[in-house]
Design an enzyme around this catalytic site. Structure first.
Site, short mmCIF file in Angstrom:
data_model
loop_
_atom_site.label_atom_id
_atom_site.label_comp_id
_atom_site.label_asym_id
_atom_site.label_seq_id
_atom_site.Cartn_x
_atom_site.Cartn_y
_atom_site.Cartn_z
N TYR A 151 29.37 24.47 43.00
CA TYR A 151 30.25 25.65 42.83
C TYR A 151 30.14 26.61 41.96
O TYR A 151 29.78 26.34 40.71
CB TYR A 151 31.80 24.92 42.66
CG TYR A 151 32.84 26.13 42.68
CD1 TYR A 151 33.52 26.47 41.26
CD2 TYR A 151 33.39 26.85 43.80
CE1 TYR A 151 34.43 27.46 41.47
CE2 TYR A 151 34.07 27.60 43.77
CZ TYR A 151 34.86 28.04 42.47
OH TYR A 151 35.85 28.99 42.52
N ASP A 246 23.32 28.30 36.31
CA ASP A 246 24.96 28.61 36.23
C ASP A 246 25.58 27.72 35.25
O ASP A 246 25.58 26.49 35.36
CB ASP A 246 25.65 28.54 37.58
CG ASP A 246 27.08 28.56 37.41
OD1 ASP A 246 27.86 28.50 38.31
OD2 ASP A 246 27.61 28.73 36.25
N LYS A 274 33.94 30.56 30.52
CA LYS A 274 34.74 29.37 29.93
C LYS A 274 34.74 29.52 28.40
O LYS A 274 35.19 30.27 27.58
CB LYS A 274 34.45 27.93 30.47
CG LYS A 274 34.61 27.92 32.07
CD LYS A 274 34.33 26.58 32.55
CE LYS A 274 34.21 26.72 34.02
NZ LYS A 274 35.63 25.96 34.67
#
Ligand code: KE4
Length: 434
Positions: A151, A246, A274
């Protein structure tokens, strides 16, 4: 002192949820928060401190979601709170460059040598979406390879067999994504170097980039098999394909230098999020100078953002990375993570429940399956109903884990040995019950 045995009340959370669900889709601002994969209604959180979150009814939980990764120092870290308090009085957004943005950029470039230039954005989605556009602009090619179960945020072209919420809802292709978008996205099995090499040798002339979660945190925690990332690096370099790591989740999490440091692979571009924002909205993408030279206004590839590089978000990120760079911090986080792993493995054995546990640095996952998990199909052998019962039991005992079998758990610096031993006791009790 948390008294786990006391039956908790959730009246406030229920009231807040009933109100929210009238005016916010599903009552939440991000699907996985809705507890759909585990049943019941979501807790509404009132505040958090250190390793704990406190819901609207005053129930306390030892937290291993940590806002899905950002809160690696623990919640409301004093240094971050202090820095934000002094920053907010100076104004919250200017729409003009500040020294803070250069400051955070300098910190990141020191820790990620593969990143020679970096652009700040507001989320991981923006980071991956922009990195792909730049890779397409740089190569003049259109196709993107991603991996089944990975994802990378919710940009249209990436919601093709996405992990995280989409995997939890079993919606591999989200409605609303035009076929024309999905057509440019090739999805391959994770940890399958042969399939990867075959696809690239066949179609490399059309492939702009490969984007990968070097450790897959959106179907739980799936580790790259020895040789897989190395093959990926070799075959993309051979054909001038941009390799995008990623590291929105793995960055500063698998190690201070992310998965690229941990596995010794240097990608062409990296996406971050994050932890880099310390709990405020920050994403970033960066990489080789010649690729980033494509980014407007230096180059022709357009990408922009009103709040990109926001001074408060930069302040939280700078302070977080400063705290993380102190000697011994990652040693402590590693000790906490290893202690939890040993405890959970032992609890499952003593309870006679078959599980598989995987960890990379301070991200981890317990799968309720007897199969080795190395890709999306093997992750899906997990018994999600059993996971749902485990989740509910852990919550009742005051331990907050991710409300989905297909999400990773996270450790913080703030978790004490006492927290971890209580977690292991709660897990043993829960495993015996389910
Ligand atoms: P955001 O747009 O949510 O900031 O980042 C998207 C993203 C990109 N890449 C990776 C590897 C990610 O894990 C994420 C977001 N992760 C999910 C957790 N699985 C965020 C939680 C949520 O969607 O609410």
């Amino acid at each position: 002192m948390i008294n786990y045995k006391v039956m908790k009340k959730y009246t406030e959370s229920r009231k807040l949820f009933n109100k929210a669900v009238q005016i916010i889709p599903g009552g939440v601002n991000s699907p996985v928060r809705a507890f759909k994969a585990v049943g019941g209604n979501p807790l509404f959180i009132d505040h958090a401190k250190g390793s704990r979150i406190y819901d609207a009814d005053g129930n306390a939980y030892i937290d291993y979601v940590l806002s899905w990764g950002p809160m690696i120092l623990g919640h409301a870290h004093p240094a971050v709170v202090k820095a934000l308090k002094s920053a907010v009085g100076k104004g919250t957004s200017f729409g003009a460059p500040t020294a803070l943005e250069t400051g955070l950029a300098e910190q990141v470039l020191k820790i990620y040598p593969s990143i020679e230039k970096i652009r700040m954005v507001n989320s991981g989605t923006e980071a991956t979406m922009s990195a792909i556009r730049v890779a397409r602009g740089f190569t003049g090619r259109d196709k993107v390879i991603k991996f089944d179960g990975c994802y990378h945020g919710h940009a249209d072209g990436l919601l093709v067999k996405a992990g995280s919420g989409a995997a939890t809802f079993g919606l591999p292709d989200s409605p609303g994504v035009p076929k024309s978008y999905a057509r440019n996205t090739i999805t391959l099995p994770y940890n399958d170097p042969a399939a990867l090499t075959k696809m690239i040798e066949k179609d490399w002339r059309e492939i702009a980039c490969v984007i990968i979660e070097p450790v897959v945190g959106n179907i739980g925690c799936v580790l790259p098999r020895p040789g897989f990332l190395e093959t990926l690096r070799t075959v993309t370099k051979k054909h001038g394909i941009v390799l995008i790591f990623d590291e929105v989740m793995t960055g500063f999490r698998v190690s201070f230098g992310g998965a690229q440091k941990y596995y010794g692979i240097s990608p062409d571009m990296t996406c971050l999020g994050k932890v880099i924002g310390g709990g405020l909205p920050v994403g970033a993408y960066g990489g080789k100078k010649e690729i980033m030279a494509m980014v407007s206004p230096e180059g022709p590839v357009y990408q922009a953002g009103t709040l990109s590089g926001n001074p408060l978000a930069m302040t939280a990120g700078i302070t977080t990375l400063k705290e993380l760079s102190r000697p011994g911090i990652y040693k402590k986080i590693e000790q906490n993570s290893a202690l939890l792993e040993a405890g959970l493995r032992d609890a499952a054995k003593r309870a006679g429940v078959v599980t598989r546990f995987y960890r990379a640095g301070s991200m981890f996952c317990t799968y309720f399956t007897g199969a080795d998990v190395f890709d999306y199909p093997t992750a899906k052998t997990a018994d999600t109903k059993k996971f749902g019962r485990f989740f509910a039991e852990m919550l009742r005992q005051g331990v907050n884990i991710a409300p989905s079998q297909f999400e990773a758990g996270f450790m913080s610096l703030a978790h004490s040995e006492r927290d971890i031993s209580r977690t292991v006791t709660a897990a043993y009790d829960a495993l015996k019950k389910i």
